[in-house]
Design a protein around this motif. Sequence first.
Motif, PDB file in Angstrom:
ATOM      1  N   ASN A  18     -27.930  75.786  -6.956  1.00 13.86           N
ATOM      2  CA  ASN A  18     -26.709  76.177  -7.696  1.00 13.86           C
ATOM      3  C   ASN A  18     -25.593  76.648  -6.769  1.00 13.86           C
ATOM      4  O   ASN A  18     -25.066  77.740  -6.902  1.00 13.86           O
ATOM      5  CB  ASN A  18     -27.017  77.237  -8.772  1.00 13.86           C
ATOM      6  CG  ASN A  18     -27.509  78.556  -8.205  1.00 13.86           C
ATOM      7  OD1 ASN A  18     -28.118  78.583  -7.136  1.00 13.86           O
ATOM      8  ND2 ASN A  18     -27.255  79.647  -8.901  1.00 13.86           N
ATOM      9  N   TYR A  62     -30.094  69.815  -8.802  1.00  9.87           N
ATOM     10  CA  TYR A  62     -29.453  70.477  -9.949  1.00  9.87           C
ATOM     11  C   TYR A  62     -29.230  69.417 -11.019  1.00  9.87           C
ATOM     12  O   TYR A  62     -28.442  68.482 -10.821  1.00  9.87           O
ATOM     13  CB  TYR A  62     -28.146  71.051  -9.437  1.00  9.87           C
ATOM     14  CG  TYR A  62     -27.292  71.883 -10.356  1.00  9.87           C
ATOM     15  CD1 TYR A  62     -27.137  73.247 -10.108  1.00  9.87           C
ATOM     16  CD2 TYR A  62     -26.578  71.316 -11.404  1.00  9.87           C
ATOM     17  CE1 TYR A  62     -26.293  74.024 -10.906  1.00  9.87           C
ATOM     18  CE2 TYR A  62     -25.747  72.084 -12.203  1.00  9.87           C
ATOM     19  CZ  TYR A  62     -25.612  73.439 -11.950  1.00  9.87           C
ATOM     20  OH  TYR A  62     -24.773  74.199 -12.726  1.00  9.87           O
ATOM     21  N   THR A 102     -27.823  67.614 -14.276  1.00  7.68           N
ATOM     22  CA  THR A 102     -26.620  67.648 -15.120  1.00  7.68           C
ATOM     23  C   THR A 102     -26.815  66.603 -16.224  1.00  7.68           C
ATOM     24  O   THR A 102     -27.792  65.838 -16.199  1.00  7.68           O
ATOM     25  CB  THR A 102     -25.351  67.268 -14.327  1.00  7.68           C
ATOM     26  OG1 THR A 102     -25.414  65.861 -14.030  1.00  7.68           O
ATOM     27  CG2 THR A 102     -25.230  68.052 -13.035  1.00  7.68           C
ATOM     28  N   ASP A 103     -25.867  66.540 -17.133  1.00  8.64           N
ATOM     29  CA  ASP A 103     -25.947  65.521 -18.195  1.00  8.64           C
ATOM     30  C   ASP A 103     -25.915  64.111 -17.598  1.00  8.64           C
ATOM     31  O   ASP A 103     -26.324  63.153 -18.245  1.00  8.64           O
ATOM     32  CB  ASP A 103     -24.761  65.662 -19.166  1.00  8.64           C
ATOM     33  CG  ASP A 103     -24.841  66.956 -19.975  1.00  8.64           C
ATOM     34  OD1 ASP A 103     -25.883  67.638 -19.914  1.00  8.64           O
ATOM     35  OD2 ASP A 103     -23.857  67.277 -20.667  1.00  8.64           O
ATOM     36  N   TYR A 109     -30.713  74.069 -15.401  1.00  4.78           N
ATOM     37  CA  TYR A 109     -29.925  75.223 -15.832  1.00  4.78           C
ATOM     38  C   TYR A 109     -29.243  74.830 -17.143  1.00  4.78           C
ATOM     39  O   TYR A 109     -28.390  73.932 -17.131  1.00  4.78           O
ATOM     40  CB  TYR A 109     -28.807  75.542 -14.835  1.00  4.78           C
ATOM     41  CG  TYR A 109     -29.262  76.110 -13.522  1.00  4.78           C
ATOM     42  CD1 TYR A 109     -29.595  77.463 -13.392  1.00  4.78           C
ATOM     43  CD2 TYR A 109     -29.339  75.300 -12.388  1.00  4.78           C
ATOM     44  CE1 TYR A 109     -30.001  77.980 -12.173  1.00  4.78           C
ATOM     45  CE2 TYR A 109     -29.744  75.822 -11.167  1.00  4.78           C
ATOM     46  CZ  TYR A 109     -30.070  77.165 -11.069  1.00  4.78           C
ATOM     47  OH  TYR A 109     -30.471  77.677  -9.865  1.00  4.78           O
ATOM     48  N   ALA A 131     -26.339  74.779 -19.434  1.00  5.07           N
ATOM     49  CA  ALA A 131     -24.938  75.055 -19.049  1.00  5.07           C
ATOM     50  C   ALA A 131     -24.504  76.418 -19.567  1.00  5.07           C
ATOM     51  O   ALA A 131     -24.652  76.714 -20.748  1.00  5.07           O
ATOM     52  CB  ALA A 131     -24.024  73.962 -19.595  1.00  5.07           C
ATOM     53  N   GLY A 132     -24.020  77.260 -18.651  1.00  3.23           N
ATOM     54  CA  GLY A 132     -23.505  78.579 -19.042  1.00  3.23           C
ATOM     55  C   GLY A 132     -24.551  79.679 -19.030  1.00  3.23           C
ATOM     56  O   GLY A 132     -24.244  80.829 -19.335  1.00  3.23           O
ATOM     57  N   SER A 169     -23.779  77.877 -13.268  1.00  2.31           N
ATOM     58  CA  SER A 169     -24.503  76.935 -14.134  1.00  2.31           C
ATOM     59  C   SER A 169     -23.535  76.134 -15.005  1.00  2.31           C
ATOM     60  O   SER A 169     -23.965  75.427 -15.912  1.00  2.31           O
ATOM     61  CB  SER A 169     -25.505  77.683 -15.016  1.00  2.31           C
ATOM     62  OG  SER A 169     -24.825  78.562 -15.881  1.00  2.31           O
ATOM     63  N   ASP A 170     -22.236  76.208 -14.685  1.00  2.00           N
ATOM     64  CA  ASP A 170     -21.252  75.528 -15.541  1.00  2.00           C
ATOM     65  C   ASP A 170     -21.460  74.018 -15.612  1.00  2.00           C
ATOM     66  O   ASP A 170     -21.161  73.395 -16.629  1.00  2.00           O
ATOM     67  CB  ASP A 170     -19.817  75.803 -15.050  1.00  2.00           C
ATOM     68  CG  ASP A 170     -19.462  77.266 -15.215  1.00  2.00           C
ATOM     69  OD1 ASP A 170     -20.250  77.990 -15.863  1.00  2.00           O
ATOM     70  OD2 ASP A 170     -18.420  77.696 -14.673  1.00  2.00           O
ATOM     71  N   SER A 171     -21.966  73.418 -14.518  1.00  2.00           N
ATOM     72  CA  SER A 171     -22.205  71.969 -14.558  1.00  2.00           C
ATOM     73  C   SER A 171     -23.612  71.645 -15.039  1.00  2.00           C
ATOM     74  O   SER A 171     -24.077  70.523 -14.897  1.00  2.00           O
ATOM     75  CB  SER A 171     -22.034  71.327 -13.182  1.00  2.00           C
ATOM     76  OG  SER A 171     -21.186  72.035 -12.365  1.00  2.00           O
ATOM     77  N   GLY A 172     -24.306  72.637 -15.576  1.00  3.09           N
ATOM     78  CA  GLY A 172     -25.687  72.418 -16.024  1.00  3.09           C
ATOM     79  C   GLY A 172     -25.776  71.545 -17.263  1.00  3.09           C
ATOM     80  O   GLY A 172     -24.789  70.918 -17.680  1.00  3.09           O
ATOM     81  N   THR A 199     -26.003  70.330 -21.022  1.00  2.28           N
ATOM     82  CA  THR A 199     -25.470  70.830 -22.296  1.00  2.28           C
ATOM     83  C   THR A 199     -26.474  70.634 -23.429  1.00  2.28           C
ATOM     84  O   THR A 199     -26.446  71.370 -24.409  1.00  2.28           O
ATOM     85  CB  THR A 199     -24.152  70.127 -22.681  1.00  2.28           C
ATOM     86  OG1 THR A 199     -24.407  68.722 -22.785  1.00  2.28           O
ATOM     87  CG2 THR A 199     -23.067  70.370 -21.639  1.00  2.28           C
TER      88      THR A 199
END
Length: 348
Positions: A44, A79, A81-82, A104, A106-107, A112-115, A117
């Motif tokens: 992260n 990490y 992501t979508d 992670y 997201a949020g 973790s913002d790019s985690g 959704t």
Amino acid sequence: MKTKKALTLTKPDDWHVHLRSGEMLSKVLGDTATNFNRAIVMPNLSPPIKTTADAVLYKQEIETALIENSDFIPLMTCYLTDETDPDDLISGFKTGVFTAAKLYPAGATTNSDSGVTNVLLLDSVFSAMSDAGMPLLIHGEVVDHEIDIFDREHKFIELVLEPLRNRHPNLKIVFEHITTRSAVEYVKSGQPDKLAATITPHHLSVNRSDLFAGGVRPHLYCLPIPKKEHHRVALVEAACSGDKRFFLGTDSAPHLIEEKESACGCAGIYNSPNALQTYIAIFEQNNALDKLNSFAALNGPEFYNLQVNTEEVCFIKGANPTSFDDVCVGDSRIKAFAPPFPLFWTVR
Ligand code: NCD
Ligand code: ZN
């Protein structure tokens, strides 16, 4: 003369650590690299380590920052992501660049913002990981702010983890830095080669009241947030049981002091300098020092299908408490974790 108490362990590994990058990496790396033989390095960063190519570069940065002749081995993670490409992920795993992938929501926590959704978007990624035997490491908290912060791990089990495991029964999962009795019980209900958990030194030593002892304690703030005392007791019982599903992961997460001591202080505790000493104290308080080697050095490699380390490390119990220095970074510093009890053990 009374003989000093000594304790010999197989050199441990840290199955969850944040090493960061740049100057911060160069200042914190030594604390992990001297105490541990290997570490699962969290991805992260900002921006995160999302591809095999990113991980190759990040691993090189870590290796370059190591002191000469260090045999520390960073184990890299991806990490999710979508948009994670399963082909790149699995080829990174098969070529030995990645050891695992980290989910992670997201949020949920720091960077973790790019985690992810919605975990349903990753079903093809999870299927590919399951087929390849690649472990999925999970930050297990729901992100719905309607759900109380102290309930987010408990709810994650029912709303996300159990359905995910039903869809992918062969996926190897590590429920990271667990903080609740429900997580302990859930992990114990799984097959040891499919479901395991890391437990941090701070969640073994601190409950939610400690966060507010005499005032707000920003240096004890981390995510998942420490819970009530009966949850801490459940974590101690799990760690001290020797059950192979539970193993050491410090979640050492350095932040500069001004980021912690702020009107909106960030989450993360830096414990790499004294994590082992804190684990020893907890196992000693619970008459379980004979189970510490399994927790610290055997259970992790077994889950990850890696060799157990051959080197040993010896600790001595001193008469006086040891102190641990803050780490200077530029004009600022990182505060080392202060457990709510004295630490008497040191490395010989
Ligand atoms: C971690 C960090 O600072 O990167 N913070 C934390 O409170 N544990 C992120 C994480 O592991 O959740
Ligand atoms: Zn972490």
